[in-house]
Design a protein around this motif. Structure first.
Motif, short mmCIF file in Angstrom:
data_model
loop_
_atom_site.label_atom_id
_atom_site.label_comp_id
_atom_site.label_asym_id
_atom_site.label_seq_id
_atom_site.Cartn_x
_atom_site.Cartn_y
_atom_site.Cartn_z
N VAL A 94 0.74 -1.16 0.04
CA VAL A 94 0.11 0.05 0.11
C VAL A 94 1.05 1.42 0.07
O VAL A 94 0.47 2.29 -0.56
CB VAL A 94 -1.00 0.23 1.19
CG1 VAL A 94 -1.62 1.23 1.37
CG2 VAL A 94 -2.11 -1.19 1.19
N ASP A 95 1.93 1.09 0.86
CA ASP A 95 2.71 2.15 0.89
C ASP A 95 3.72 2.62 -0.39
O ASP A 95 3.99 3.55 -0.99
CB ASP A 95 3.65 2.33 2.01
CG ASP A 95 2.97 2.57 3.37
OD1 ASP A 95 1.88 2.93 3.33
OD2 ASP A 95 3.53 2.15 4.43
N SER A 96 4.09 1.40 -1.08
CA SER A 96 5.18 1.62 -2.04
C SER A 96 4.48 1.40 -3.58
O SER A 96 4.91 2.06 -4.60
CB SER A 96 6.05 0.35 -2.31
OG SER A 96 5.33 -0.76 -2.18
N PHE A 97 3.28 0.95 -3.61
CA PHE A 97 2.55 0.87 -4.93
C PHE A 97 2.51 2.22 -5.77
O PHE A 97 2.54 2.32 -6.88
CB PHE A 97 1.33 -0.02 -4.88
CG PHE A 97 0.61 -0.17 -6.07
CD1 PHE A 97 1.09 -1.00 -7.02
CD2 PHE A 97 -0.55 0.52 -6.52
CE1 PHE A 97 0.60 -1.29 -8.22
CE2 PHE A 97 -1.13 0.23 -7.54
CZ PHE A 97 -0.73 -0.66 -8.71
N PRO A 98 1.94 3.22 -4.96
CA PRO A 98 1.58 4.35 -5.80
C PRO A 98 2.87 5.01 -6.46
O PRO A 98 2.86 5.65 -7.49
CB PRO A 98 1.05 5.39 -4.50
CG PRO A 98 0.39 4.55 -3.63
CD PRO A 98 1.33 3.34 -3.82
N TYR A 99 4.03 4.93 -5.37
CA TYR A 99 5.21 5.61 -5.94
C TYR A 99 5.82 4.71 -6.90
O TYR A 99 6.17 5.19 -8.08
CB TYR A 99 6.22 5.63 -4.80
CG TYR A 99 7.51 6.29 -5.14
CD1 TYR A 99 7.69 7.58 -5.07
CD2 TYR A 99 8.88 5.44 -5.47
CE1 TYR A 99 8.79 8.11 -5.65
CE2 TYR A 99 9.95 6.04 -5.79
CZ TYR A 99 10.15 7.44 -5.94
OH TYR A 99 11.14 7.94 -6.07
N ILE A 100 5.71 3.38 -6.86
CA ILE A 100 6.12 2.71 -8.17
C ILE A 100 5.39 2.71 -9.42
O ILE A 100 6.04 2.80 -10.48
CB ILE A 100 6.13 1.19 -7.79
CG1 ILE A 100 7.14 0.93 -6.46
CG2 ILE A 100 6.47 0.17 -9.04
CD1 ILE A 100 6.99 -0.71 -5.82
N PHE A 101 4.25 2.84 -9.34
CA PHE A 101 3.36 3.07 -10.47
C PHE A 101 3.70 4.41 -10.93
O PHE A 101 3.47 4.56 -12.17
CB PHE A 101 1.94 2.92 -9.96
CG PHE A 101 0.92 2.82 -11.33
CD1 PHE A 101 0.64 1.40 -11.64
CD2 PHE A 101 0.31 4.10 -11.94
CE1 PHE A 101 -0.24 1.58 -12.98
CE2 PHE A 101 -0.40 3.98 -12.86
CZ PHE A 101 -0.74 2.48 -13.59
N MET A 102 3.74 5.40 -10.09
CA MET A 102 4.01 6.78 -10.85
C MET A 102 5.30 7.02 -11.50
O MET A 102 5.23 7.26 -12.67
CB MET A 102 4.12 7.65 -9.56
CG MET A 102 4.49 9.28 -9.95
SD MET A 102 4.48 10.26 -8.39
CE MET A 102 5.95 9.73 -7.87
N LYS A 103 6.51 6.34 -10.80
CA LYS A 103 7.62 5.90 -11.72
C LYS A 103 7.53 5.33 -12.98
O LYS A 103 8.27 5.81 -14.09
CB LYS A 103 8.60 5.37 -10.72
CG LYS A 103 9.25 6.34 -9.83
CD LYS A 103 9.53 7.68 -10.20
CE LYS A 103 10.01 8.71 -8.87
NZ LYS A 103 10.58 9.76 -9.66
N TYR A 104 6.71 4.37 -12.86
CA TYR A 104 6.37 3.45 -14.23
C TYR A 104 5.99 4.35 -15.16
O TYR A 104 6.19 4.22 -16.43
CB TYR A 104 5.82 2.16 -13.74
CG TYR A 104 5.21 1.59 -14.77
CD1 TYR A 104 5.91 0.53 -15.72
CD2 TYR A 104 3.89 1.61 -15.47
CE1 TYR A 104 5.68 -0.08 -16.79
CE2 TYR A 104 3.36 0.88 -16.79
CZ TYR A 104 4.34 -0.06 -17.35
OH TYR A 104 3.81 -0.68 -18.44
N GLU A 105 4.78 5.03 -14.97
CA GLU A 105 3.94 5.89 -15.85
C GLU A 105 5.03 6.96 -16.57
O GLU A 105 5.15 7.25 -17.68
CB GLU A 105 2.78 6.36 -15.27
CG GLU A 105 1.86 5.50 -15.01
CD GLU A 105 0.99 5.12 -16.16
OE1 GLU A 105 0.58 5.66 -16.97
OE2 GLU A 105 0.95 3.76 -16.42
#
Length: 404
Positions: A149-160
């Motif tokens: 929950v804590d890392s998924f937003p940041y990882i997805f943001m960097k992926y996009e």
């Protein structure tokens, strides 16, 4: 812990101490007589959880009424935070109830356990393993859940940003701030990550202690059932038939039976106390569960953003699991209390004295009303209730899909 204690008792005590040690880390244990640092720690955790709930409430109030997706994104998070504050508060304000039940399973229940009964030993071993599996699952589930929950937003943001050249700032729960949160993105992300961890840990620990109490209550009910079945032994039956020492045997039977009744009434009172403690949260889950499940499932199917689709899907699954958990423990508790009637029928009650038979009849009548968990008395938490919640959610979902 005494070296003379039987191994099965040591295993139960070890599991209870495991829960106690986890509780100390979030400033809830020991239940009574906490030190000043523990009391200060409790208020720190409480203020953090309450602040997060207030923050999400302000986010919901300030959200545009026309933006349904934004409201759906905020409302379940707000509900979880409110439930966390309620559970954390209940554990502290009703610490005398939790403390008494804790020490009952640790020290008070063992006088009815026969050290020579293999059946009772197997019952204790079985339910201790069930409690251990539940507790370890919740503990080890909370760690990856918090990380994801804590890392998924940041990882997805960097992926996009890397593969699609999109720059969209994502957060663990996207709360409102009185300043430009993009400008202070790092600070905001750390704050929301820490608060997410606090909410997850408190929420799962509350579920852990409640599940353990229910498992050990069911264990003691099973032991009481064994005691009822063995109330009049075959040797007693033979002596009664032969008329040998009948008065002494009947006196011993009546004495053992009164002990069983006293223990049953104690469990009934403690379950009723837990029901009053958990009733508000269960009613809130029942009232809003179908709506939140429907809204998150619907949004998951219509939203175009991949991140939000995944987010809503797991949010829907989490809501389902939480409601299923509450309904399941209520069903299991009711089933175990109802099974005492069968244990009474399985005993050699026909050889009891008329006075004992009257008491047996009273206990049979008492067991016709099983132990229950309810939403403040309005709805019984069992698998029928879970089925009704799922059915209502599906009907709302179809209605929304038709309108959409």
């Amino acid at each position: 812990m005494s070296a003379k204690e039987p191994p099965v008792r040591q295993e139960v005590i070890f599991e209870l101490d495991f829960i106690s040690s986890l509780g100390r880390k979030i400033c809830l244990y020991p239940f009574i007589g906490k030190s000043k640092p523990m009391i200060m720690g409790y208020f720190v955790f409480y203020i953090l959880a309450a602040t997060t709930a207030l923050q999400l409430f302000l986010t919901l109030v300030l959200a545009s009424a026309s933006d349904l997706l934004e409201i759906i994104n905020i409302a379940p998070n707000l509900g979880v935070c409110i439930m966390t504050v309620i559970k954390y508060t209940k554990l502290e304000t009703h610490k005398d109830v939790y403390n008494e039940i804790f020490f009952h399973f640790r020290d008070g229940m063992w006088d009815i356990v026969s050290p020579n009964s293999k059946i009772q030993k197997s019952i204790i071993t079985k339910y201790r393993k069930i409690a251990m599996i539940i507790n370890r699952f919740l503990l080890y589930y909370s760690i990856p859940l918090t990380v994801v929950v804590d890392s998924f937003p940041y990882i997805f943001m960097k992926y996009e940003e890397k593969f699609h050249d999109l720059r969209e700032y994502l957060y663990p729960f996207e709360g409102w701030y009185p300043f430009n949160k993009i400008e202070y993105y790092g600070i905001v992300y750390v704050w929301e990550s820490c608060m997410t961890a606090v909410v997850v840990i408190v929420y799962l620990f509350a579920n852990m202690i409640h599940a353990s109490y229910i498992v050990f209550t069911c264990m003691e009910l099973r032991i009481l059932g064994c005691c009822l079945e063995d109330l009049i032994s075959p040797s007693d039956v033979e002596n009664i038939k032969k008329g040998f020492n009948v008065n002494a045997i009947q006196f011993g039977i009546e004495k053992k039976f009164k002990i069983i009744i006293a223990r049953y009434e104690y469990l009934a009172k403690k379950c009723a106390a837990l029901d009053s403690v958990l009733g508000g949260a269960m009613l809130l889950n029942y009232s809003l569960g179908a709506i939140f499940i429907c809204l998150t499932a619907f949004t998951c199917t219509v939203v175009d953003n991949s991140y939000k689709r995944v987010r809503y899907f797991f949010m829907c699954m989490s809501l389902l699991v939480e409601i299923f958990n509450q309904c399941l423990i209520g069903q299991i508790l009711s089933d175990h209390s109802e099974n005492l009637t069968n244990s009474i029928y399985s005993s050699n009650w026909i050889y009891a004295s008329p006075e004992t038979k009257k008491i047996i009849l009273m206990l049979i009548l008492r067991t016709q009303k099983p132990f229950e968990f309810t939403g403040n008395g309005y709805v019984t938490m069992n698998m029928n209730t879970f089925s009704r919640i799922c059915s209502n959610s599906y009907q709302f979902f179809n209605l929304l899909r038709t309108m959409f």
